[in-house]
Design an enzyme around this catalytic site. Sequence first.
Site, PDB file in Angstrom:
ATOM      1  N   ASP A  73       0.524  -1.136  -0.039  1.00 27.34           N
ATOM      2  CA  ASP A  73       0.067  -0.009  -0.125  1.00 27.34           C
ATOM      3  C   ASP A  73       0.909   1.197  -0.035  1.00 27.34           C
ATOM      4  O   ASP A  73       0.084   2.135  -0.518  1.00 27.34           O
ATOM      5  CB  ASP A  73      -1.234  -0.125   0.566  1.00 27.34           C
ATOM      6  CG  ASP A  73      -0.300  -0.939   2.485  1.00 27.34           C
ATOM      7  OD1 ASP A  73       0.871  -0.447   2.543  1.00 27.34           O
ATOM      8  OD2 ASP A  73      -1.084  -0.498   3.055  1.00 27.34           O
ATOM      9  N   ASP A 483       3.186   0.956  13.102  1.00 27.18           N
ATOM     10  CA  ASP A 483       2.696  -0.508  12.637  1.00 27.18           C
ATOM     11  C   ASP A 483       3.514  -1.442  14.098  1.00 27.18           C
ATOM     12  O   ASP A 483       2.630  -2.311  14.504  1.00 27.18           O
ATOM     13  CB  ASP A 483       2.309  -0.466  11.906  1.00 27.18           C
ATOM     14  CG  ASP A 483       1.605   0.097  11.117  1.00 27.18           C
ATOM     15  OD1 ASP A 483       0.718   0.506  12.021  1.00 27.18           O
ATOM     16  OD2 ASP A 483       0.818  -0.125   9.681  1.00 27.18           O
TER      17      ASP A 483
END
Length: 886
Positions: A73, A483
């Site tokens: 992404d 993350d």
Amino acid sequence: MRRTRILTAVLALAAGLLSGAPPALAAAEPAEKTVSITADTYTWKNARIDGGGFVPGIVFNRTEKDLAYARTDIGGAYRWVESSKTWTPLLDSVGWDDWGHTGVVSLASDSVDPDRVYAAVGTYTNSWDPGNGAVLRSADRGASWRKADLPFKLGGNMPGRGMGERLAVDPHRNSVLYLGAPSGKGLWRSTDSGASWSQVANFPNVGNYAQDPSDTSGYASDNQGIVWVTFDESTGTAGSATRTIYVGVADKDNAVYRSTDAGATWSRVAGQPTGYLAHKGVLDAENGHFYLSYSDKGGPYDGGKGRLWRYTTATGTWTDISPVAEADTYFGFSGLTVDRQDPGTVMATAYSSWWPDTQIFRSTDSGATWTKAWDYTSYPNRANRYTMDVSSSPWLTWGANPSPPEQTPKLGWMTEAMEIDPFDSDRMMYGTGATIYGTENLTAWDSGAQFTIKPMVRGLEETAVNDLISPPSGAPLLSALGDIGGFRHTDLTKVPSMMFTQPNFTSTTSLDFAESKPDTVVRAGNLDSGPHIAFSTDNGANWFAGTDPSGVSGGGTVAAAADGSRFVWSPQGTGVHYATGFGTSWSASSGIPAGAIVESDRVDPKVFYGFKSGKFYVSTDGGATFTASAAAGLPSGDSVRFKALPGAKGDVWLAGGASDGAYGLWHSTNGGTSFTKLTNVEQADTVGFGKAAPGASYQTLYTSAKIGGVRGIFRSTDQGATWTRINDDAHQWGWTGAAITGDPRVYGRVYIATNGRGIIYGDSSDSGGGPDPDPDPGPTGACAVTYKVTNQWQGGFQADVRLTNTGSSAWSGWALTWSFPDRQTISQIWNAEHTQSGAAVTAKNVGWNANVAAGASVNFGFTANWSTSNGRPATFKVGDQTCAVS
């Protein structure tokens, strides 16, 4: 990977972590002057983490075995290298001004001409990405690209990015491609192999679904648009356009459209289910079955209900083939694939099932009956049809010890990409929010035996990097990542066993160590609930949590005193604070605004610095009070990073700014009382220090900057008087504005933070005029070489090399040299390091394969480019010994 990833790129793009993309990216700026810059040859690699982010798409070529691609992404696209079972990056050439093109919303591999591959790129459809999207096309499997700009944006990191593929090549007339656009822009077509695009004017539906129409940022409120295109290859012949084309639309009442006249006219497919979004449409043309996976949300992390449907193309009959009753779903379906060797076999994923795990479903009778990857025996106990081996990426356990029915490692989450190899029924890969998992004995599922799932992600590095430190002793590199928190790398070539834990931040925002006591390390980060700061007294090997002052909502920035006696923290949600000891009690600092960036002097433990909105602040009492400096002319915004030089009190370098104001690199030698702007640096966004060059007394400077009209990574060994560009146009990695640091122990080594391509590190071929800091091994005795070209395409090839020690003594290191007869150039190499000057190449060992016993062999491989011909090297040498060649 987790929901925090939706803003990873934006958070990483700003010094304050909340201000969006830097203003500098909004428009190109002409060079102020011509500056003479030299160049150096660097070898670039990733500090291995293996994965770390969401892989929303995996694409196998349908006519060539072992040719596969993956899209991420925010971190570019990759091609599978079968000989090494690794992925090679394809979009490292994307530059600073086009940083959004590292987000890949779709990939298409041409089944007629497998050398051709296409990528639809663009990261955000709202204002966070200032540029429009593009379709990149390659005739050499992604080794090089040409670009067709689009008049609208694409969203590789937008909601709905796991649906697809939005880009497709006609399997019979490969000059024809279709692209589904978001934002109400409709369906687009190219008839010249992707060189130009025009909207399909008569396509009847541009979509209407948005994740959250009330979102004023434009992120969740964007219309997700046209989400996939599928050709029915049974309705065409070679050279003629395929007649039947299916298109998926983000519209719960009108999700599937079809053309039966090669795109001349379109209509809604009759009888289709409503109330859901069709994430995928996969056709089994042999049996005439069109499979669709549905969810009530666009994904990739939401979804509360879902269905699987089969459409019989000959009769127009729709059949609900869902493996569980609608009332029993708490997830949406997305991942969908058929076995091209056995088309009655179909698989699907419950992509949004976080707890207790994702689920994978398999049918061998076209969806009439299903089995699951795992079942409950007696709740909460589970029986798995698989075993998981994450020894190659052990951090995938997250250091967790969950209670049943959860397990660690998880089977996955955000599992929107899943593909069975069209040439091998036993191989299947699927993407998660953190990695690519795969198996090579999938059909064991059908016999009741367990199949083995392992990470298949080596070479694919997809972390967004917020901060980097390289202490003078201990581990060479510690990282702050989005993350997955961050890692301590004791060996850059190996995957660390675990990310930072105790606590395990979802994202680490800032790192620092005590300069004179580098075993003392501090990190700050984000956590849904719990402390936002942690400390280590053993160089980051183990951690313990600190205590938050009232009001903290996020990590912000943190600084350690030079001797580790105290810390200054500027968290999100409250003002700047200081503490003596390890943060059990914090006191508010005065004289400095909330949200300031903080750093420490690297000599005086009582001196700390801060910056906010054009003002530089100094504390001489350990962070208790700050005073605004009189320094003027600094950047007015907060896209700034600054660092104090080790070993010199009050020596501060500051980089940052915006193209509509002050922008560049500043230097202070009096603790920030005044700054001098370097006139030879037009723009700079990071600054870091590394070991001084041989014969130099001042540390080496590194920066991501624009110098001499060129954007790149630069090095200076003379305090910024002159600069050397150390990257090249093939190695740009999009946006590199978060952090940079040199290595205090290795001259020329630099660590670069990227926004989605992980941690890049480079080693120089320039020893600075002194002895080589990493000399090649010397002559080591008799040798033999097998050189084999394993794959060749127009302009590129792949080769495997086996080097055998035919002498009587073991090697403790090796370096193999040769010259290409046709000036071929290596683009990627694995299981070795290399340098190349003209035709001359040196490949040498990496750390783990240095020792080669007498009679033993070592293997490495590479991909390379060629133009007129691709002749074999005639001679290979190890040291001064000529090797036998076969």
